[in-house]
Scaffold this motif. Structure first.
Motif, PDB file in Angstrom:
ATOM      1  N   ALA A 281       0.838  -1.206   0.000  1.00 39.17           N
ATOM      2  CA  ALA A 281       0.000   0.000   0.000  1.00 39.17           C
ATOM      3  C   ALA A 281       0.872   1.254   0.000  1.00 39.17           C
ATOM      4  N   PHE A 282       1.923   1.244   0.809  1.00 43.00           N
ATOM      5  CA  PHE A 282       2.823   2.394   0.877  1.00 43.00           C
ATOM      6  C   PHE A 282       3.502   2.642  -0.466  1.00 43.00           C
ATOM      7  N   ALA A 283       3.979   1.574  -1.106  1.00 43.58           N
ATOM      8  CA  ALA A 283       4.640   1.718  -2.400  1.00 43.58           C
ATOM      9  C   ALA A 283       3.686   2.276  -3.459  1.00 43.58           C
ATOM     10  N   LEU A 284       2.445   1.821  -3.445  1.00 46.68           N
ATOM     11  CA  LEU A 284       1.458   2.334  -4.394  1.00 46.68           C
ATOM     12  C   LEU A 284       1.188   3.815  -4.168  1.00 46.68           C
ATOM     13  N   LEU A 285       1.078   4.211  -2.918  1.00 44.80           N
ATOM     14  CA  LEU A 285       0.815   5.616  -2.599  1.00 44.80           C
ATOM     15  C   LEU A 285       2.008   6.498  -2.969  1.00 44.80           C
ATOM     16  N   LEU A 286       3.222   5.988  -2.746  1.00 44.94           N
ATOM     17  CA  LEU A 286       4.413   6.726  -3.154  1.00 44.94           C
ATOM     18  C   LEU A 286       4.436   6.917  -4.665  1.00 44.94           C
TER      19      LEU A 286
ATOM     20  N   TYR B 113      -6.622  -9.161   9.432  1.00 47.42           N
ATOM     21  CA  TYR B 113      -6.374  -9.200   7.991  1.00 47.42           C
ATOM     22  C   TYR B 113      -6.903  -7.971   7.256  1.00 47.42           C
ATOM     23  N   ASP B 114      -7.389  -6.979   7.988  1.00 51.70           N
ATOM     24  CA  ASP B 114      -7.926  -5.767   7.367  1.00 51.70           C
ATOM     25  C   ASP B 114      -6.876  -4.990   6.589  1.00 51.70           C
ATOM     26  N   VAL B 115      -5.618  -5.041   7.002  1.00 52.35           N
ATOM     27  CA  VAL B 115      -4.587  -4.333   6.259  1.00 52.35           C
ATOM     28  C   VAL B 115      -4.405  -4.946   4.875  1.00 52.35           C
ATOM     29  N   MET B 116      -4.648  -6.246   4.734  1.00 54.40           N
ATOM     30  CA  MET B 116      -4.576  -6.895   3.427  1.00 54.40           C
ATOM     31  C   MET B 116      -5.706  -6.404   2.524  1.00 54.40           C
ATOM     32  N   VAL B 117      -6.918  -6.323   3.088  1.00 52.01           N
ATOM     33  CA  VAL B 117      -8.069  -5.841   2.323  1.00 52.01           C
ATOM     34  C   VAL B 117      -7.860  -4.384   1.923  1.00 52.01           C
ATOM     35  N   THR B 118      -7.328  -3.588   2.840  1.00 52.59           N
ATOM     36  CA  THR B 118      -7.096  -2.176   2.552  1.00 52.59           C
ATOM     37  C   THR B 118      -6.092  -2.006   1.426  1.00 52.59           C
ATOM     38  N   ALA B 119      -5.057  -2.842   1.393  1.00 51.34           N
ATOM     39  CA  ALA B 119      -4.083  -2.775   0.302  1.00 51.34           C
ATOM     40  C   ALA B 119      -4.753  -3.051  -1.040  1.00 51.34           C
ATOM     41  N   VAL B 120      -5.679  -3.996  -1.068  1.00 49.36           N
ATOM     42  CA  VAL B 120      -6.433  -4.283  -2.301  1.00 49.36           C
ATOM     43  C   VAL B 120      -7.271  -3.073  -2.699  1.00 49.36           C
ATOM     44  N   ALA B 121      -7.925  -2.433  -1.718  1.00 49.43           N
ATOM     45  CA  ALA B 121      -8.759  -1.264  -2.001  1.00 49.43           C
ATOM     46  C   ALA B 121      -7.927  -0.095  -2.514  1.00 49.43           C
ATOM     47  N   VAL B 122      -6.758   0.133  -1.906  1.00 49.49           N
ATOM     48  CA  VAL B 122      -5.860   1.197  -2.368  1.00 49.49           C
ATOM     49  C   VAL B 122      -5.433   0.938  -3.810  1.00 49.49           C
ATOM     50  N   ALA B 123      -5.061  -0.306  -4.097  1.00 51.53           N
ATOM     51  CA  ALA B 123      -4.656  -0.656  -5.463  1.00 51.53           C
ATOM     52  C   ALA B 123      -5.801  -0.443  -6.447  1.00 51.53           C
ATOM     53  N   ALA B 124      -7.016  -0.802  -6.040  1.00 53.08           N
ATOM     54  CA  ALA B 124      -8.176  -0.645  -6.924  1.00 53.08           C
ATOM     55  C   ALA B 124      -8.410   0.814  -7.280  1.00 53.08           C
ATOM     56  N   LEU B 125      -8.413   1.686  -6.286  1.00 52.99           N
ATOM     57  CA  LEU B 125      -8.686   3.101  -6.538  1.00 52.99           C
ATOM     58  C   LEU B 125      -7.590   3.751  -7.369  1.00 52.99           C
ATOM     59  N   LEU B 126      -6.341   3.398  -7.114  1.00 48.44           N
ATOM     60  CA  LEU B 126      -5.240   4.008  -7.851  1.00 48.44           C
ATOM     61  C   LEU B 126      -5.132   3.461  -9.267  1.00 48.44           C
ATOM     62  N   ALA B 127      -5.684   2.268  -9.505  1.00 47.90           N
ATOM     63  CA  ALA B 127      -5.663   1.697 -10.856  1.00 47.90           C
ATOM     64  C   ALA B 127      -6.790   2.232 -11.721  1.00 47.90           C
ATOM     65  N   GLY B 128      -7.814   2.818 -11.087  1.00 47.40           N
ATOM     66  CA  GLY B 128      -9.050   3.116 -11.788  1.00 47.40           C
ATOM     67  C   GLY B 128      -8.933   4.017 -12.997  1.00 47.40           C
ATOM     68  N   ALA B 129      -8.129   5.070 -12.918  1.00 50.82           N
ATOM     69  CA  ALA B 129      -8.083   6.051 -13.991  1.00 50.82           C
ATOM     70  C   ALA B 129      -7.547   5.466 -15.284  1.00 50.82           C
ATOM     71  N   ARG B 130      -6.543   4.623 -15.195  1.00 50.30           N
ATOM     72  CA  ARG B 130      -5.890   4.096 -16.392  1.00 50.30           C
ATOM     73  C   ARG B 130      -6.278   2.663 -16.711  1.00 50.30           C
ATOM     74  N   ARG B 131      -6.691   1.918 -15.701  1.00 53.66           N
ATOM     75  CA  ARG B 131      -6.998   0.494 -15.909  1.00 53.66           C
ATOM     76  C   ARG B 131      -8.340   0.167 -15.248  1.00 53.66           C
TER      77      ARG B 131
END
Length: 412
Positions: A103-108, A139-157
């Motif tokens: 999640a941190f790497a995606l946000l960076l 395991y909520d941090v795992m779900v949150t990482a998936v959610a972060v990836a989903a939102l950041l992928a949305g514009a292009r993918r």
């Protein structure tokens, strides 16, 4: 080349602070340093590990009412098996750490793109350790990482976003709310297909995939929820109910509990109705609208829930961090309020949870402070979302004067 590099924000300060905070969390969950209060890691070593043994047998824990999760949650519980050279709990903590890192790497990465900022990464850096070792013991941090990836992928993918939302919804339901501001059909279609495929596979492969629906329906009012404040105060005036471990959490049981639980469900329904109304009348969509709407929606559903467990704060920190990646976001104040609620949450659980259970002055004060901050964040987020997307009846702003898009919007 030098000019381009110079304009890019430096990554090493955030990375250094992230690493320092996470070393501290790992020291706590591995018990190199003992964290005060109840042992938050017991959920992993006892409950999750017990589920792991059952799930490996090809069935869900049908006799355990504490299993209250969608079928893909089995993937998170079984995931420590990927690290057979570690014990179950140790492997789980490592995987939680890696989810945090992802999640941190995606946000960076997102924060360095044009029109973006590293404020989101900094919110994640600060917010997660302020919640204490509970973050790595659920395991909520795992779900949150998936959610972060989903939102950041949305514009292009968009299809990747949809697939990740479907996966997230099958892990813990709430990521389905990420779709509230999405207008692209490709995202919705991919989410439905992803969720349907996962549900179908689990339904065919493992008995009891959807037993969690009954267990969730029968839950009461958890002692940290907004509704619980009624009984914390009522106990000071002779309310004769009990505080007991029930359905996997500490809940109030006794007179009028069902009434308060019903009111909570009504408020959740009202929040959903408001979100639908907003979706029907909103006309001004910017690149950040999808993430702003997702953050507001999850805030509303969190504060109206019958349960506000400490790990729920991880969702809010993650979504708030994605919002702050966008310079045009309207969610700065709600994200700040969520950040302020994190250390208060750490104080009420696990540090002084005994005071919360006892409904004494300290415990009740902490709950009023934490829940008050979350209510303020939810209301502020809803108001800001409405004002930024719904034209005023008195002074409607022409679409041509809307703020310029930073990139191809998710909602186009």
């Amino acid at each position: 080349m030098e000019t381009t590099v110079a304009r890019r924000p430096l990554l090493w300060p955030a990375t250094a602070v992230w690493a320092a905070g996470r070393v501290v969390l790992l020291l706590f969950v591995f018990k190199v340093v003992v964290f005060p209060g109840p042992d938050v890691t017991s959920d992993v070593s006892v409950i999750y590990h017990g589920w792991y043994d059952v799930l490996r047998g090809g069935t869900f824990p049908l006799e355990d009412v504490t299993w209250q999760y969608p079928p893909a949650a089995a993937l998170a519980v079984l995931s420590p098996g990927l690290l057979p050279f570690l014990g179950y709990a140790e492997a789980f903590f490592v995987l939680a750490f890696l989810s945090d890192l992802a999640a941190f790497a995606l946000l960076l990465h997102a924060g360095r793109r044009p029109g973006r900022t590293l404020a989101g990464a900094w919110l994640w850096v600060a917010g997660v350790p302020l919640l204490g070792p509970t973050v790595y013991a659920r395991y909520d941090v795992m779900v949150t990482a998936v959610a972060v990836a989903a939102l950041l992928a949305g514009a292009r993918r968009p299809r990747v976003m949809g697939a990740l939302v479907g996966l997230g919804a099958m892990l813990k339901v709430w990521p389905a709310l990420l779709l509230i501001g999405v207008r692209r059909r490709a995202v919705w279609a991919a989410a439905v297909v992803s969720a349907a495929v996962l549900a179908g596979v689990f339904a065919l492969a493992m008995p009891g995939s959807f037993a969690f629906l009954t267990f969730q329906r029968d839950r009461g009012t958890e002692v940290e929820s907004l509704g619980s404040l009624v009984f914390h105060v009522a106990r000071q005036y002779g309310w004769d109910g009990d505080v007991l471990l029930n359905y996997g959490s500490v809940e109030f049981l006794g007179p009028y509990v069902s009434v308060v639980s019903t009111v909570a469900l009504f408020l959740t329904g009202a929040a959903f109705a408001w979100l639908l109304l907003w979706r029907l009348v909103a006309v001004r969509f910017r690149p950040c609208t999808v993430v702003d709407a997702a953050f507001a929606a999850v805030l509303l559903f969190t504060v109206t829930s019958r349960v506000i467990s400490p790990q729920y704060m991880v969702w809010l920190v993650g979504l708030g961090a994605v919002c702050l990646c966008f310079r045009a976001t309207r969610m700065r104040w709600p994200a700040l309020l969520v950040l302020l609620a994190c250390p208060v949450t750490l104080l009420e659980f696990p540090l002084w949870f005994a005071h919360v259970v006892a409904s004494d002055t300290l415990g009740v004060s902490l709950l009023f402070a934490r829940n008050g901050l979350l209510v303020a964040a939810a209301v502020t987020a809803a108001v800001l979302l409405w004002r930024s997307t719904v034209p005023s009846l008195r002074k409607e702003r022409p679409p041509a004067q809307a703020e310029p898009a930073e990139e191809t919007p998710v909602s186009s």
